[in-house]
Design a protein around this motif. Structure first.
Motif, PDB file in Angstrom:
ATOM      1  N   ASN A 181     -11.812 -10.248   8.337  1.00 45.77           N
ATOM      2  CA  ASN A 181     -12.279 -11.497   7.682  1.00 45.77           C
ATOM      3  C   ASN A 181     -13.739 -11.383   7.288  1.00 45.77           C
ATOM      4  N   ALA A 182     -14.050 -11.900   6.074  1.00 45.86           N
ATOM      5  CA  ALA A 182     -15.449 -11.911   5.637  1.00 45.86           C
ATOM      6  C   ALA A 182     -15.832 -13.378   5.350  1.00 45.86           C
ATOM      7  N   GLY A 183     -16.104 -14.066   6.463  1.00 40.57           N
ATOM      8  CA  GLY A 183     -16.611 -15.468   6.336  1.00 40.57           C
ATOM      9  C   GLY A 183     -15.614 -16.455   5.753  1.00 40.57           C
ATOM     10  N   HIS A 184     -14.326 -16.130   5.758  1.00 40.29           N
ATOM     11  CA  HIS A 184     -13.348 -17.038   5.162  1.00 40.29           C
ATOM     12  C   HIS A 184     -12.751 -17.955   6.213  1.00 40.29           C
ATOM     13  N   ASN A 185     -12.211 -19.078   5.792  1.00 39.90           N
ATOM     14  CA  ASN A 185     -11.540 -19.991   6.720  1.00 39.90           C
ATOM     15  C   ASN A 185     -10.429 -19.243   7.439  1.00 39.90           C
ATOM     16  N   LEU A 217      -8.371 -10.496   4.556  1.00 40.20           N
ATOM     17  CA  LEU A 217      -7.448  -9.412   4.142  1.00 40.20           C
ATOM     18  C   LEU A 217      -6.561  -9.015   5.333  1.00 40.20           C
ATOM     19  N   GLY A 218      -5.261  -8.994   5.062  1.00 42.29           N
ATOM     20  CA  GLY A 218      -4.342  -8.586   6.123  1.00 42.29           C
ATOM     21  C   GLY A 218      -3.406  -7.443   5.662  1.00 42.29           C
ATOM     22  N   ILE A 219      -3.080  -6.561   6.567  1.00 37.46           N
ATOM     23  CA  ILE A 219      -2.092  -5.514   6.228  1.00 37.46           C
ATOM     24  C   ILE A 219      -0.993  -5.592   7.297  1.00 37.46           C
ATOM     25  N   LEU A 220       0.186  -5.903   6.803  1.00 42.13           N
ATOM     26  CA  LEU A 220       1.334  -6.083   7.709  1.00 42.13           C
ATOM     27  C   LEU A 220       2.253  -4.867   7.647  1.00 42.13           C
ATOM     28  N   ARG A 249      -7.169   3.989  -1.628  1.00 47.46           N
ATOM     29  CA  ARG A 249      -7.781   5.091  -0.904  1.00 47.46           C
ATOM     30  C   ARG A 249      -7.930   4.781   0.574  1.00 47.46           C
ATOM     31  N   HIS A 250      -8.155   3.542   0.942  1.00 50.00           N
ATOM     32  CA  HIS A 250      -8.369   3.205   2.351  1.00 50.00           C
ATOM     33  C   HIS A 250      -7.220   2.362   2.834  1.00 50.00           C
ATOM     34  N   LYS A 251      -6.794   2.663   4.098  1.00 50.24           N
ATOM     35  CA  LYS A 251      -5.567   2.022   4.549  1.00 50.24           C
ATOM     36  C   LYS A 251      -5.792   0.991   5.638  1.00 50.24           C
ATOM     37  N   THR A 252      -6.977   0.787   6.095  1.00 51.07           N
ATOM     38  CA  THR A 252      -7.212  -0.249   7.107  1.00 51.07           C
ATOM     39  C   THR A 252      -8.038  -1.366   6.496  1.00 51.07           C
ATOM     40  N   PRO A 253      -7.781  -2.523   7.011  1.00 49.57           N
ATOM     41  CA  PRO A 253      -8.496  -3.674   6.431  1.00 49.57           C
ATOM     42  C   PRO A 253      -9.999  -3.527   6.554  1.00 49.57           C
ATOM     43  N   ASP A 254     -10.522  -3.091   7.715  1.00 51.49           N
ATOM     44  CA  ASP A 254     -11.972  -3.010   7.867  1.00 51.49           C
ATOM     45  C   ASP A 254     -12.585  -2.021   6.901  1.00 51.49           C
ATOM     46  N   ALA A 255     -11.859  -0.927   6.672  1.00 52.11           N
ATOM     47  CA  ALA A 255     -12.367   0.087   5.747  1.00 52.11           C
ATOM     48  C   ALA A 255     -12.392  -0.478   4.334  1.00 52.11           C
ATOM     49  N   ILE A 303       0.861  -1.199   0.000  1.00 53.68           N
ATOM     50  CA  ILE A 303       0.000   0.000   0.000  1.00 53.68           C
ATOM     51  C   ILE A 303       0.899   1.252   0.000  1.00 53.68           C
ATOM     52  N   ASP A 304       1.834   1.213   0.884  1.00 54.70           N
ATOM     53  CA  ASP A 304       2.917   2.224   0.840  1.00 54.70           C
ATOM     54  C   ASP A 304       4.210   1.512   1.161  1.00 54.70           C
ATOM     55  N   SER A 305       5.235   2.283   1.473  1.00 55.38           N
ATOM     56  CA  SER A 305       6.544   1.630   1.624  1.00 55.38           C
ATOM     57  C   SER A 305       6.587   0.655   2.789  1.00 55.38           C
ATOM     58  N   ASP A 306       5.711   0.827   3.773  1.00 52.59           N
ATOM     59  CA  ASP A 306       5.788  -0.046   4.955  1.00 52.59           C
ATOM     60  C   ASP A 306       4.618  -1.035   5.051  1.00 52.59           C
ATOM     61  N   LYS A 307       3.606  -0.722   4.374  1.00 51.44           N
ATOM     62  CA  LYS A 307       2.409  -1.555   4.584  1.00 51.44           C
ATOM     63  C   LYS A 307       2.230  -2.566   3.430  1.00 51.44           C
ATOM     64  N   PHE A 308       2.187  -3.772   3.851  1.00 55.84           N
ATOM     65  CA  PHE A 308       2.079  -4.866   2.885  1.00 55.84           C
ATOM     66  C   PHE A 308       0.692  -5.508   3.021  1.00 55.84           C
ATOM     67  N   CYS A 309      -0.026  -5.413   1.943  1.00 54.68           N
ATOM     68  CA  CYS A 309      -1.403  -5.932   1.975  1.00 54.68           C
ATOM     69  C   CYS A 309      -1.442  -7.316   1.283  1.00 54.68           C
ATOM     70  N   PHE A 310      -2.111  -8.243   1.941  1.00 55.06           N
ATOM     71  CA  PHE A 310      -2.311  -9.552   1.279  1.00 55.06           C
ATOM     72  C   PHE A 310      -3.737 -10.052   1.536  1.00 55.06           C
ATOM     73  N   ALA A 311      -4.253 -10.810   0.587  1.00 54.75           N
ATOM     74  CA  ALA A 311      -5.654 -11.255   0.700  1.00 54.75           C
ATOM     75  C   ALA A 311      -5.840 -12.643   0.029  1.00 54.75           C
ATOM     76  N   ILE A 312      -6.844 -13.323   0.522  1.00 55.84           N
ATOM     77  CA  ILE A 312      -7.228 -14.608  -0.100  1.00 55.84           C
ATOM     78  C   ILE A 312      -8.735 -14.678  -0.096  1.00 55.84           C
TER      79      ILE A 312
END
Lengths: 317, 644
Positions: free
Chosen positions: B524-528, B510-513, B481-487, B445-454
Motif C-alpha cells: 500500500n502507498a498511502g491508500h485507504n 496493489l495486490g497479487i493473488l 518484470r517484477h513479480k512482488t507487489p513491493d518491488a 502476471i502469469d497463469s496463477d498470479k492475478f494482479c489488481f490495483a486501485i
C-alpha cells in the motif's frame, strides 16, 4: 203687427225693470270711520257677492275728516251706518230718530295706556296727569270711569294720532285695543314698556260697533236691511275663516282710498275685532249694556226723557 | 398621456405643488382682500349716509330759521296781527322751498278775532295765496303740528304727510311756539309754521346707490318709511310693521336704536333674505333717520369677479404650464425612449444599433457615452466570448476524447476473465470531472498470479488523468518484470518521482493473488485500506501499516504484506471519493457507514456490492454535487474448486 211688437218690447222692458226693482233693492252703507280691518266683514261680504246673493245691491261709502257717518245718515246719503253704541244713543238723546237694528260688537276695546317710565301703574296714579282723549265720539265712557273713581285728571283732547303721547306731551292716552294700542307698539314702544288699563276690567265692558238706521228706513226697507245684516254676518264669518284673503281685501280698499296701510297693523286689528265680536252671528244688544250707557249719557241730557230700550233696539233678525 | 410615463409623473407632481401653492396664496389674498373691501365698504356707506345727512341739514336748518325769526319778531311786537298775513305771504314768496306758512293763535287769543285766528299763506298753482283758517270742522289747535309744540313748548317737525291738495307731494311741517308780552308777562300765543315739500330731500336720499342694489332710505321718528326703493313702503310701512310682517325682531331692535339717536354699522339677516350691511344715523333737526343698506354679496361682487378671473387665469396658466412642461419633458426625455429601443435591439445582439443623437451637454450625453461604451465593451466581450467559447469547445471535445481514452485504459468488461473461475471481480469509476484521477486495474502476471490495483491521483482534471495514465502504463510495464507487489511499488514510485516537477502523487494499493492457493501479497502507498470480507460475513479493514503515496520520494521502500484468502472471501477496495462522499450538510459518508453497509450485504456478489454501494452513496448525498471521483472494486476468491 208693428205696434204689437213695440208693445211687446215695452212690456218686456217694463216687467224686467220691475222685477229688478223688486228683487234687488239698493242700500248705501257707511261704516263710521275710514277703511280698515275694523270693517273687514262688510268688504268681504261685498267682495264675495254675499250681498248680491241676498238680493240687495250695497254701496259702501266712507266718512272723511269733514263729514262723519251720522251726517250721511241724516242727509240720506246712507241708509245704514255703523256706530259705537255710545254714539248711537248719544245721537238718540240729541233727537235723531235712529234705531239700532243689530249689535255686532259685544265687548269693549277701550283702554288707557301709559308709559311705565311715567310711574303710572294703577288707575289712582292718573290723578293730576294729562290724559289724552279723542274729541270725536265716545269720550263719555272713559270719562265716566275716571269720574266714578273720583280722580281729577287733566283731559287733553286729541284729534287722531298717538304722536303727542309718543313724544311725552301727555302721560296717559285713551286708545282702542285693536287700533291705537298697536300703533304705539308699531312706533317702537314695547309692550313691556307700557301699562295698560282695559275699561272692561273696571266694569265698563260696553259693546261698540252696531248697525243704525233711521226709523223711517227701517219701515221702508225692512227686508233689504235684514238681508244686509244676514249677509254682513256671513261676511264676518267668512273673514274669520279666511284671514289672509280678508287682509288682502282690506289692504286693497285702503290703497284705493289712499290711506296708509300695512299688513302688520291690519292683521292685528282684524284679529282683535273678530275677538270683540265673539260669538259672530249674535247680534242682540243686551239690556244691561244699554242701561249702563244710558246712565252714563243721561247726566249730559238731564232735560231729555229716558229712552226706552225697546224703542232704541229694534232687532232686524 | 400614459400614467406611467416620466412626463406624467413630472407634470402631476408639478401640478400638485403648483395647485397647493396657489390655494395657499389665494386664501391669504382672499382673506386680506375681503377685509379690505369690507372696511372700504363700511367707510363708503358711512360717508354716503353722513353726506346725505349733512346735505339735508343744510337744506333744513336755514328753513328752520324762518319760523324761528317770525316767532321772535312777533314776540317783540313788530307786527300787528292783521299784517301777519302779508308777512306770511312774503315769507312764502321769498322762500321757494316753503309751500305754506301760518301763524296759528291760541283760541280767543285776540278777543275781536274770536275762537280761531290763523292767517295762512301758501303757494298755489298760479301764485301766492292767503286765507284765514280755523272753523268747527278745522279746529287747528287739536292738530299735531299745533298741539305737540304747544304742549311740549319746543319746535316740532311733524311726521311727513301728503299735501291736502292731493298732489301727492310729501310734505312736513316745522312748527315753533310763539310767545307774546301781555301785561308784562310772557304768554304762549300760538304756533308759527312752515310747510315744506320733502321732494328735494327724498330725491337726495333716493339718488344714493351703493353697489348694485344697495340704497339709502329715510324713516321718520315713528319708523315710517319716507323714502324707499319699494314705493309701496313709503308712508305705508314702518320699520316696526316690517319687523312684524317679516318676523324679524332684529329690525325692531334697529328701529328702537334709531329712535334713541344711535348711529351704527352692522350686518343683519332677515328671514329668507340674504345678509345685508347697514349704517344708520340720525338727523339732528327732524330726528328722522337715514340708513344706507347693501347686500353683503354685492359688497364682495367685485371680489367674486376678481376671484373668478384669478381662478380662470390660474387654470389657463396651469394648462399652459402642462403644455410647456409636456413639451420640455418630452423633448428632454425623447432620447430615453430611443435609447430604450436601442437597448432592446442591442439586447437582441445588434451591437451596431445606431444611438439617438444628443445635442445637449447634460446627463443625456453621459448616458449616450455610457451606451457607446457599453456597445464597444459588449462587442469586444462577445468577440472574446466567441473565441474562448470555441477554444473551450475545442478543449471540451479534446477532454471528452481524453476521458474516453482514459476510460478505455481501464478494463471495463466484466467478468474480466471468464476462463478463470478462481477469481471474480467487478469495478466502477465515476469521475467528478470530465477526466478523473482515480484508477483501478487488474491483469494476470502469469497463469496463477492475478494482479489488481486501485489508486487516487492527487488533484483532478487533465493533469491528474495524465498522471493516472502514466501510473497505469508504468504499472503494466513494471509488472512484466517484477513479480512482488513491493518491488513493483518501488519501481513504480521511482519512475513517478523522477522528474516529477509538478509534485503530483498517487495513493495506490496493489495486490497479487495466487489463484492456486489463495495467497495474497499486497502493498500500500498511502491508500485507504480495503475491506476484507470473509465468507462468514466478518468484515475488517485490511492491515496496512504506514506508507507514503507514490511519486513523492523516489528512494522510499514499500513493505509487502500477505494474507491467506479462503474461497468465498472478498476484498472491497475504494478511493476516498466513497468514504468522503459529502451530503448537503458537508458530512462525510465515513468508513463506519461503509463497513456497516458491506457487512450487512456480505453475501452479495461483486457487482451487487458495488451497485448497492453506489445506491447507498447516491441516497446519502441526495443529489449534492461531489467533488471527488468515486471508484470501487470488489474481488472474490473462489478457490481451486471453481476451476472444476
Amino acid at each position: 203687427m208693428k205696434t204689437n211688437t213695440y208693445l211687446l218690447i215695452l212690456l218686456i222692458i217694463f216687467s224686467v225693470c220691475n222685477s229688478v226693482h223688486a228683487q234687488t233693492q239698493k242700500l248705501v252703507f257707511s261704516p263710521h270711520w275710514l277703511p280698515q280691518a275694523q270693517f273687514a266683514g262688510y268688504y268681504v261680504a261685498e267682495e264675495m257677492g254675499f250681498y248680491k246673493e241676498a238680493g240687495i245691491e250695497v254701496e259702501i261709502i266712507h266718512p272723511s275728516a269733514s263729514v262723519n257717518a251720522m251726517h250721511f245718515l241724516q242727509s240720506g246719503q246712507a241708509d245704514i251706518i255703523s256706530l259705537f253704541l255710545v254714539t248711537g244713543l248719544d245721537n238718540r238723546f240729541k233727537g235723531v230718530d235712529l234705531v239700532n237694528i243689530a249689535q255686532f260688537s259685544h265687548n269693549s276695546a277701550l283702554m288707557f295706556v301709559a308709559k311705565k317710565t311715567s310711574n303710572i301703574n294703577t288707575l289712582k296714579d292718573f290723578k293730576g296727569k294729562k290724559v289724552g282723549i279723542w274729541r270725536s265720539g265716545f269720550e263719555e265712557i272713559p270719562k265716566a270711569l275716571i269720574h266714578e273713581h273720583q280722580l281729577e285728571v287733566n283731559w287733553v283732547p286729541i284729534l287722531s294720532t298717538v304722536n303727542l303721547f309718543l313724544l311725552g306731551g301727555i302721560d296717559v292716552m285713551t286708545v282702542m285695543w285693536y287700533n291705537e294700542y298697536n300703533q304705539i307698539y308699531l312706533s317702537g314702544l314695547n309692550e313691556d314698556e307700557l301699562s295698560t288699563f282695559f275699561l272692561s276690567d273696571y266694569g265698563y265692558n260696553i259693546p261698540e260697533d252696531g248697525m243704525y238706521v233711521l226709523q223711517n228706513t227701517l219701515n221702508e226697507k225692512n227686508d233689504a236691511l235684514k238681508a244686509f245684516v244676514e249677509a254682513s254676518i256671513k261676511g264676518w264669518q267668512y273673514a274669520a275663516k279666511n284671514r289672509d284673503f280678508t287682509l288682502d281685501v282690506v289692504i286693497e280698499r285702503m290703497r284705493q282710498a289712499n290711506i296708509p296701510s300695512n299688513k302688520a297693523h291690519q292683521k292685528w286689528m282684524l284679529e282683535k275685532v273678530l275677538e270683540l265680536q265673539e260669538p259672530i252671528g249674535q247680534t242682540n244688544l243686551e239690556k244691561p249694556d244699554f242701561d249702563q250707557v244710558h246712565a252714563i249719557l243721561k247726566g249730559q241730557y238731564p232735560q231729555s226723557p229716558d229712552i226706552i230700550f225697546e224703542d232704541f233696539f229694534r232687532p232686524i233678525r | 398621456m400614459k400614467r406611467n410615463t416620466l412626463s406624467f409623473r413630472i407634470i402631476s407632481n408639478i401640478l400638485l405643488i403648483t395647485s397647493t401653492l396657489f390655494v395657499l396664496i389665494f386664501s391669504v389674498y382672499y382673506f386680506y382682500a375681503r377685509n379690505t373691501i369690507s372696511e372700504a365698504s363700511k367707510v363708503n356707506a358711512i360717508q354716503l349716509a353722513e353726506n346725505i345727512e349733512a346735505r339735508i341739514e343744510q337744506e333744513l336748518q336755514p328753513l328752520e330759521k324762518v319760523p324761528q325769526m317770525l316767532s321772535a319778531t312777533i314776540e317783540m311786537g313788530f307786527f300787528h296781527e292783521d299784517s301777519l298775513i302779508h308777512v306770511l305771504q312774503t315769507i312764502v314768496r321769498n322762500n321757494p322751498s316753503i309751500y305754506g306758512a301760518c301763524m296759528a293763535f291760541e283760541p280767543h287769543f285776540f278777543e275781536q278775532k274770536g275762537l280761531y285766528f290763523m292767517p295762512y299763506a301758501y303757494r298755489g298753482a298760479d301764485g301766492i295765496f292767503s286765507a284765514y283758517l280755523g272753523s268747527e270742522t278745522y279746529e287747528y289747535y287739536y292738530m299735531d303740528w299745533y298741539q305737540i309744540p304747544a304742549m311740549l313748548r319746543t319746535p316740532y317737525w311733524s311726521e311727513p304727510y301728503y299735501d291736502e291738495g292731493g298732489g301727492n307731494i310729501l310734505m312736513a311741517t316745522y312748527a315753533v311756539p310763539v310767545y307774546s308780552n301781555r301785561d308784562n308777562k310772557r304768554v304762549f300765543a300760538g304756533i308759527a309754521t312752515i310747510d315744506i315739500s320733502l321732494d328735494k330731500l327724498t330725491d337726495l336720499v333716493s339718488s344714493v346707490s351703493i353697489f348694485e342694489t344697495g340704497y339709502a332710505f329715510m324713516i321718520t321718528r315713528n319708523g315710517v318709511a319716507v323714502t324707499h326703493p319699494d314705493k309701496s313702503m313709503i308712508m305705508n310701512k314702518s320699520i316696526f310693521s316690517n319687523a312684524e310682517e317679516w318676523g324679524a325682531p332684529l329690525l325692531r331692535q334697529i328701529g328702537r336704536e334709531l329712535q334713541r339717536g344711535e348711529s351704527k354699522f352692522r350686518s343683519y339677516n332677515l328671514p329668507g333674505k340674504e345678509k345685508r350691511w347697514i349704517y344708520y344715523t340720525n338727523l339732528i333737526s327732524t330726528r328722522w333717520s337715514i340708513a344706507v343698506v347693501y347686500p353683503e354679496r354685492e359688497m364682495y361682487a367685485s371680489l367674486t369677479k376678481m376671484n373668478r378671473l384669478v381662478i380662470l387665469l390660474f387654470i389657463a396658466g396651469l394648462l399652459l404650464l402642462v403644455l410647456l412642461i409636456t413639451k420640455i419633458v418630452n423633448r428632454l426625455a425623447s432620447p430615453l425612449v430611443k435609447f430604450a429601443e436601442a437597448a432592446r435591439l442591442i439586447a437582441k445582439g445588434n451591437f451596431e444599433t445606431p444611438l439617438p443623437e444628443v445635442k445637449t451637454k447634460d446627463e443625456m450625453l453621459e448616458l449616450r457615452q455610457a451606451f457607446v461604451q457599453m456597445q464597444e465593451q459588449l462587442t469586444l466581450y462577445i468577440e472574446n466570448l466567441k473565441k474562448t467559447t470555441s477554444e473551450k469547445e475545442k478543449i471540451e471535445s479534446e477532454l471528452r476524447i481524453a476521458s474516453d481514452i482514459q476510460l478505455s485504459m481501464i478494463p471495463h468488461s466484466f467478468p474480466p476473465f471468464p476462463d478463470l473461475p478462481q477469481v471474480d471481480l467487478y469495478a466502477s469509476l465515476k469521475s467528478a470531472k470530465e477526466v478523473g484521477g482515480d484508477l483501478y486495474d487488474f491483469f494476470l502476471i502469469d497463469s496463477d498470479k492475478f494482479c489488481f490495483a486501485i489508486g487516487d491521483v492527487s488533484g483532478k482534471g487533465v493533469p491528474a488523468s495524465l498522471f493516472m495514465a502514466v501510473t497505469r502504463t508504468l504499472l503494466r510495464s513494471i509488472a512484466d518484470r517484477h513479480k512482488t507487489p513491493d518491488a513493483i511499488m518501488k519501481v513504480l514510485n521511482k519512475s513517478l518521482a523522477l522528474n516529477n516537477d509538478s509534485c503530483m502523487f498517487v495513493t495506490f494499493f496493489l495486490g497479487i493473488l495466487n489463484l492456486k492457493n489463495g495467497e495474497l501479497f499486497y502493498s500500500n502507498a498511502g491508500h485507504n485500506p480495503p475491506l476484507y470480507i470473509a465468507r462468514n460475513g466478518e468484515t475488517n479493514f485490511m492491515e496496512m501499516g504506514t506508507s507514503i503515496p507514490l511519486g513523492l520520494n523516489e528512494e522510499y521502500d514499500y513493505s509487502c504484506m500477505s494474507a491467506q484468502m479462503m474461497p468465498g472471501d472478498k476484498i472491497f477496495a475504494y478511493t476516498d471519493g466513497v468514504s468522503e462522499a459529502e451530503n448537503a450538510t458537508h458530512e462525510f459518508y465515513g468508513e463506519k457507514r461503509l463497513q456497516a453497509c458491506i457487512a450487512k450485504n456480505y453475501e452479495a456478489n461483486t457487482r451487487e456490492i458495488i451497485d448497492l454501494m453506489t445506491h447507498e452513496i447516491d441516497q446519502y448525498v441526495d443529489g449534492y454535487m461531489q467533488s471527488d471521483d468515486i471508484t470501487m472494486l470488489t474481488l472474490v476468491y473462489n478457490g481451486q474448486k471453481g476451476k472444476n
